[in-house]
Design a protein around this motif. Structure first.
Motif: not given
Length: 419
Positions: A46-53
């Protein structure tokens, strides 16, 4: 036959053990190592899905939270159900999964970017290849648990059954086309056959057949390379032409992906075509260094060099590598190792062959997904669109992973102990 002279197939069909006579049910105990690993991986995801977008304000991380909530509920439900239920209804589960795959060629099928991989349902866009993996695992584990494998003839009968059962989903998934999902079936089935203690001759034959297939594909890729050299180095000018003349059932874009890993300059000399994603992914991993650039501070995904359409799913590992560095990705791989090793520990505690095969198949599936996803991120594997379990974005895939781990928990919770 069991040690007591009772036919193990008959006992297992009743939901009982195959390794003993007397029994008492051991219920209520939960394994917490698996759920803790799942929770850690999902949180990182979740943290890096947020970061990717982060820069374009995407909301996929919120959708992922919803899918994780649903997946968690499904995980608990599957864990509470006695896994012998799936043994008794394996044929129905398998038939349903094949029906879902065939439904892709109906008005329910959705084509995206030239691939027919999703079904349009009232609740979600379902990817039928995910339930097909689970159904094939359950069906093959059921067959290998029921069948005798003592003589050569008995082993051949079981092998023919397994071959037919696996061929249907593999062919239907390959026709979508989805080469990555089709390929992960093979190691899973091979591991189940290995645990069934077939004759060593079988595995020698399989190894020889595998080497022959690799040689055929390698020859075909070499001829395709020559074709590109003769007709122009820009693949997009001739894509789709070679596949009409080759009898090897690969699409030209799949050949391009393989060549993009082996010899990217031959298929995409300017690095702006088929090898773009791979080049940007390797660049993200390389620039991450030991400890990364910091959360939401990676440049490849944030600035769009790593396309936003894939950064949050297939290439989430590259986003993590750039922002967490080698230390962070080593931690993620370590969590996966703990999860898989713990699964194998639980497999050793299973009290029947069906439970052992179920957990072993789940472990192999997860291991292959991790290996292929991380491998294609760093340029060791061709781009095949295989996501990272519990980390990559995707509703169907999250539900599939939760069901698989739910089966592992169910085998542990409903294991049999003997007096």
């Amino acid at each position: 036959m069991t040690d007591s002279g009772i036919d193990g197939r008959e006992v297992l069909a009743r939901g009982g053990p195959i390794f003993g006579t007397g029994q008492r049910m051991s219920r209520g105990a939960w394994d917490f190592v698996g759920p803790l690993c799942m929770a850690a991986l999902c949180t990182i995801g979740v943290l890096f899905i947020y970061s990717a977008q982060h820069f374009n304000g995407g909301s996929f991380w919120l959708k992922q939270l919803v899918w994780l909530a649903v997946g968690g509920s499904v995980y608990v439900a599957v864990s509470l159900i006695d896994y012998h239920v799936w043994f008794r209804h394996a044929h129905l589960i398998y038939a349903f999964s094949i029906a879902l795959l065939l439904a892709l060629w109906t008005p329910l099928g959705i084509e995206r970017e030239g691939s027919l991989r999703w079904l349009n349902t009232p609740f979600m866009s379902l990817q039928p290849s995910e339930p097909a993996k689970i159904a094939a695992l359950i069906m093959v584990a059921t067959v290998l648990s029921r069948e005798r494998l003592g003589t050569v003839r008995e082993s051949l009968v079981a092998l023919v059954q397994v071959g037919i059962l696996v061929a249907f989903p593999i062919v239907l998934i390959f026709l979508q086309p989805d080469l990555g999902s089709a390929l992960v079936f093979c190691p899973m089935i091979f591991s189940l056959l290995f645990l069934s203690r077939l004759s060593q001759r079988f595995f020698i034959v399989v190894l020889a057949a595998f080497l022959c297939v690799v040689a055929v594909i390698g020859t075909d890729i070499y001829k395709y390379h020559e074709f590109l050299t003769k007709n122009g180095s820009d693949a997009h000018l001739v894509v789709g032409s070679y596949q009409k003349t080759s009898w090897v059932p690969l699409r030209d874009y799949q050949r391009n992906r393989i060549l993009g890993m082996i010899s990217p300059e031959s298929v995409d000399p300017r690095g702006i075509g088929v090898s773009w994603n791979a080049r940007q992914s390797v660049s993200a991993v390389a620039t991450g260094g030991p400890f990364g650039k910091g959360w939401t501070k990676g440049e490849q995904a944030q600035l769009g060099y790593l396309p936003r359409s894939v950064a949050h799913n297939d290439f989430i590992f590259a986003v993590m590598a750039e922002e967490m560095g080698f230390a962070g990705t080593s931690l993620v791989i370590g969590i996966f190792l703990v999860l898989i090793i713990n699964n194998l520990r639980l497999a050793s505690l299973a009290r029947d062959r069906f439970g052992l095969l179920l957990i072993s198949g789940v472990s192999m599936l997860l291991m292959m997904h991790v290996f292929v996803n991380a491998g294609m991120t760093i340029g060791l594997m061709p781009i095949t669109g295989v996501p990272l379990p519990f980390v990559s974005y995707g509703g169907s895939f999250i539900l599939s992973c939760c069901i698989l781990q739910g089966l592992v928990q169910s085998v542990y919770r409903h294991r049999r102990s003997f007096a």
